[in-house]
Design a protein around this motif. Structure first.
Motif, PDB file in Angstrom:
ATOM      1  N   ALA A 253       0.817  -1.215   0.000  1.00 59.01           N
ATOM      2  CA  ALA A 253       0.000   0.000   0.000  1.00 59.01           C
ATOM      3  C   ALA A 253       0.848   1.260   0.000  1.00 59.01           C
ATOM      4  N   ASP A 254       2.057   1.186   0.583  1.00 57.73           N
ATOM      5  CA  ASP A 254       2.903   2.377   0.664  1.00 57.73           C
ATOM      6  C   ASP A 254       3.298   2.871  -0.728  1.00 57.73           C
ATOM      7  N   SER A 255       3.819   1.989  -1.559  1.00 59.06           N
ATOM      8  CA  SER A 255       4.235   2.409  -2.900  1.00 59.06           C
ATOM      9  C   SER A 255       3.029   2.810  -3.735  1.00 59.06           C
ATOM     10  N   PHE A 256       1.903   2.163  -3.517  1.00 56.81           N
ATOM     11  CA  PHE A 256       0.688   2.518  -4.246  1.00 56.81           C
ATOM     12  C   PHE A 256       0.242   3.938  -3.904  1.00 56.81           C
ATOM     13  N   LEU A 257       0.243   4.279  -2.626  1.00 58.76           N
ATOM     14  CA  LEU A 257      -0.183   5.623  -2.217  1.00 58.76           C
ATOM     15  C   LEU A 257       0.803   6.685  -2.701  1.00 58.76           C
ATOM     16  N   HIS A 258       2.080   6.349  -2.765  1.00 57.06           N
ATOM     17  CA  HIS A 258       3.051   7.291  -3.326  1.00 57.06           C
ATOM     18  C   HIS A 258       2.717   7.578  -4.794  1.00 57.06           C
ATOM     19  N   ALA A 259       2.314   6.552  -5.526  1.00 55.47           N
ATOM     20  CA  ALA A 259       1.932   6.742  -6.924  1.00 55.47           C
ATOM     21  C   ALA A 259       0.645   7.558  -7.029  1.00 55.47           C
TER      22      ALA A 259
ATOM     23  N   THR B  60      -0.960   3.560   7.817  1.00 55.61           N
ATOM     24  CA  THR B  60      -0.647   3.342   6.406  1.00 55.61           C
ATOM     25  C   THR B  60      -0.511   4.667   5.675  1.00 55.61           C
ATOM     26  N   ALA B  61      -1.449   5.578   5.918  1.00 57.81           N
ATOM     27  CA  ALA B  61      -1.407   6.887   5.279  1.00 57.81           C
ATOM     28  C   ALA B  61      -0.175   7.662   5.713  1.00 57.81           C
ATOM     29  N   SER B  62       0.164   7.592   6.986  1.00 55.36           N
ATOM     30  CA  SER B  62       1.282   8.360   7.529  1.00 55.36           C
ATOM     31  C   SER B  62       2.599   7.998   6.861  1.00 55.36           C
ATOM     32  N   ARG B  63       2.784   6.730   6.547  1.00 57.67           N
ATOM     33  CA  ARG B  63       4.030   6.298   5.901  1.00 57.67           C
ATOM     34  C   ARG B  63       4.194   6.911   4.516  1.00 57.67           C
TER      35      ARG B  63
ATOM     36  N   LEU C 287     -17.361   4.164  16.319  1.00 58.04           N
ATOM     37  CA  LEU C 287     -17.661   2.997  17.129  1.00 58.04           C
ATOM     38  C   LEU C 287     -17.146   1.698  16.501  1.00 58.04           C
ATOM     39  N   LEU C 288     -17.779   1.318  15.427  1.00 58.72           N
ATOM     40  CA  LEU C 288     -17.538   0.017  14.814  1.00 58.72           C
ATOM     41  C   LEU C 288     -18.276   0.020  13.497  1.00 58.72           C
ATOM     42  N   GLY C 289     -17.825  -0.780  12.558  1.00 56.24           N
ATOM     43  CA  GLY C 289     -18.538  -0.856  11.297  1.00 56.24           C
ATOM     44  C   GLY C 289     -17.988  -1.959  10.430  1.00 56.24           C
ATOM     45  N   THR C 290     -18.644  -2.183   9.313  1.00 61.95           N
ATOM     46  CA  THR C 290     -18.155  -3.163   8.344  1.00 61.95           C
ATOM     47  C   THR C 290     -17.314  -2.489   7.271  1.00 61.95           C
ATOM     48  N   SER C 291     -17.361  -1.154   7.217  1.00 65.23           N
ATOM     49  CA  SER C 291     -16.545  -0.378   6.276  1.00 65.23           C
ATOM     50  C   SER C 291     -16.067   0.894   6.957  1.00 65.23           C
ATOM     51  N   LEU C 292     -15.133   1.554   6.299  1.00 63.65           N
ATOM     52  CA  LEU C 292     -14.528   2.771   6.827  1.00 63.65           C
ATOM     53  C   LEU C 292     -14.292   3.732   5.674  1.00 63.65           C
ATOM     54  N   VAL C 293     -14.764   4.968   5.829  1.00 66.83           N
ATOM     55  CA  VAL C 293     -14.527   5.998   4.823  1.00 66.83           C
ATOM     56  C   VAL C 293     -13.693   7.098   5.466  1.00 66.83           C
ATOM     57  N   ALA C 294     -12.758   7.660   4.703  1.00 64.84           N
ATOM     58  CA  ALA C 294     -11.876   8.693   5.253  1.00 64.84           C
ATOM     59  C   ALA C 294     -11.458   9.659   4.164  1.00 64.84           C
ATOM     60  N   VAL C 295     -11.217  10.902   4.586  1.00 64.16           N
ATOM     61  CA  VAL C 295     -10.647  11.935   3.710  1.00 64.16           C
ATOM     62  C   VAL C 295      -9.210  12.146   4.125  1.00 64.16           C
ATOM     63  N   LEU C 296      -8.287  12.020   3.179  1.00 60.49           N
ATOM     64  CA  LEU C 296      -6.859  12.166   3.435  1.00 60.49           C
ATOM     65  C   LEU C 296      -6.332  13.402   2.725  1.00 60.49           C
ATOM     66  N   ARG C 297      -5.347  14.031   3.324  1.00 59.18           N
ATOM     67  CA  ARG C 297      -4.639  15.125   2.685  1.00 59.18           C
ATOM     68  C   ARG C 297      -3.151  14.990   2.979  1.00 59.18           C
ATOM     69  N   ARG C 298      -2.347  15.716   2.236  1.00 58.90           N
ATOM     70  CA  ARG C 298      -0.918  15.680   2.473  1.00 58.90           C
ATOM     71  C   ARG C 298      -0.605  16.187   3.872  1.00 58.90           C
TER      72      ARG C 298
END
Length: 278
Positions: A145-151, A194-197, A261-272
């Motif tokens: 995931a790290d190299s993918f997010l860099h791309a 994962t995002a932080s890396r 709390l808890l869920g079956t999925s997770l949504v997030a907004v990421l920025r630099r």
């Protein structure tokens, strides 16, 4: 595939605004096998309760980002469910990138451009181009995931945002996840690490699908020992009937957004991440 092999250097002027979107696939890269079961595309549609709920959660958490985005892209667009939803609700186009030719040929978006493109090729004309990049149920398929997010970041405008949706709760990992090519299911902490890396940080996030936890627990037990990949996908995702699909939509909607709390999925907004942080 011979017509695709020499297309890596193809001009991408068709991405420029003002040109008429072609429903044909534009090949900037050769098609490639991806970690995603083709059978999923045969049973998923915009009226599926889970697809509808995913979009509704996005609208509640991050829909306001669309108005300020000049250009948007979905990496791992598949057969275009999110592209079509954004077209229908917001009247906007979302450029779609994927390597799965099977899915791209079935893309249901009406106006958005569709490209067979490997983001690791980092086409110069696509550098820092998109104000909003969607990764809807993509990262869980990626082993590195790290190299993918860099791309991904190569394609993101300096002040842009990445909107991510991933399956949540590793304890819910089942034969369905294996058949669908999932490497893992995420928690907020794991996604944040994962995002932080990749020098990204979570701006806001929410679990969703809390009312569906018993359904996924039952799915995990039901599919134990199921060896047929296609059957595991169909059994694990097919909503069976319009009546059941409607009932599951109503059930899935019974939760506040956002929540931690808890869920079956997770949504997030990421920025630099800010310079010097982390």
């Amino acid at each position: 595939s011979g017509a695709v092999a020499g297309s890596g250097a193809m001009s991408i002027t068709k991405l420029d605004k003002g040109n008429t979107a072609s429903r044909e696939i534009e090949y900037l890269s050769a098609p490639a096998k991806v970690s995603m079961a083709d059978s999923w595309f045969d049973i998923s549609a915009t009226d599926h309760f889970w697809v509808r709920r995913r979009f509704e959660v996005f609208r509640q958490l991050a829909g306001g980002l669309i108005a300020g985005a000049k250009e948007m892209a979905e990496i791992g667009c598949g057969h275009g469910l999110l592209q079509r939803q954004i077209e229908d609700v917001y009247g906007r186009e979302v450029t779609g990138f994927d390597l799965n030719e099977y899915a791209l040929k079935r893309n249901v978006s009406r106006r958005s451009k569709v490209y067979c493109y490997d983001i690791f090729q980092r086409q110069p004309a696509l550098g820092q181009r998109f104000d909003l990049v969607f990764l809807f149920d993509v990262i869980e398929h990626i082993r590195n995931a790290d190299s993918f997010l860099h791309a991904v970041l190569f394609h993101l405008a300096p002040e842009g945002r990445v909107v991510v949706n991933v399956p949540a709760g590793q304890w819910l990992f089942s034969r369905y996840d294996e058949a669908d090519g999932h490497v893992c299911r995420y928690s907020i902490d794991l996604l944040e690490a994962t995002a932080s890396r990749s020098r990204l940080q979570i701006e806001r996030s929410s679990y969703w699908g809390l009312p569906l936890v018993p359904v996924l627990m039952a799915r995990k037990l039901w599919l134990m020992g199921e060896r047929d990949e296609g059957k595991a996908i169909t059994t694990g995702f097919d909503s069976r009937s319009p009546a059941l699909n409607k009932a599951l939509w109503m059930l899935a909607s019974c939760e506040p957004i956002p929540h931690k709390l808890l869920g079956t999925s997770l949504v997030a907004v990421l920025r630099r991440a800010a310079e010097g942080s982390g």
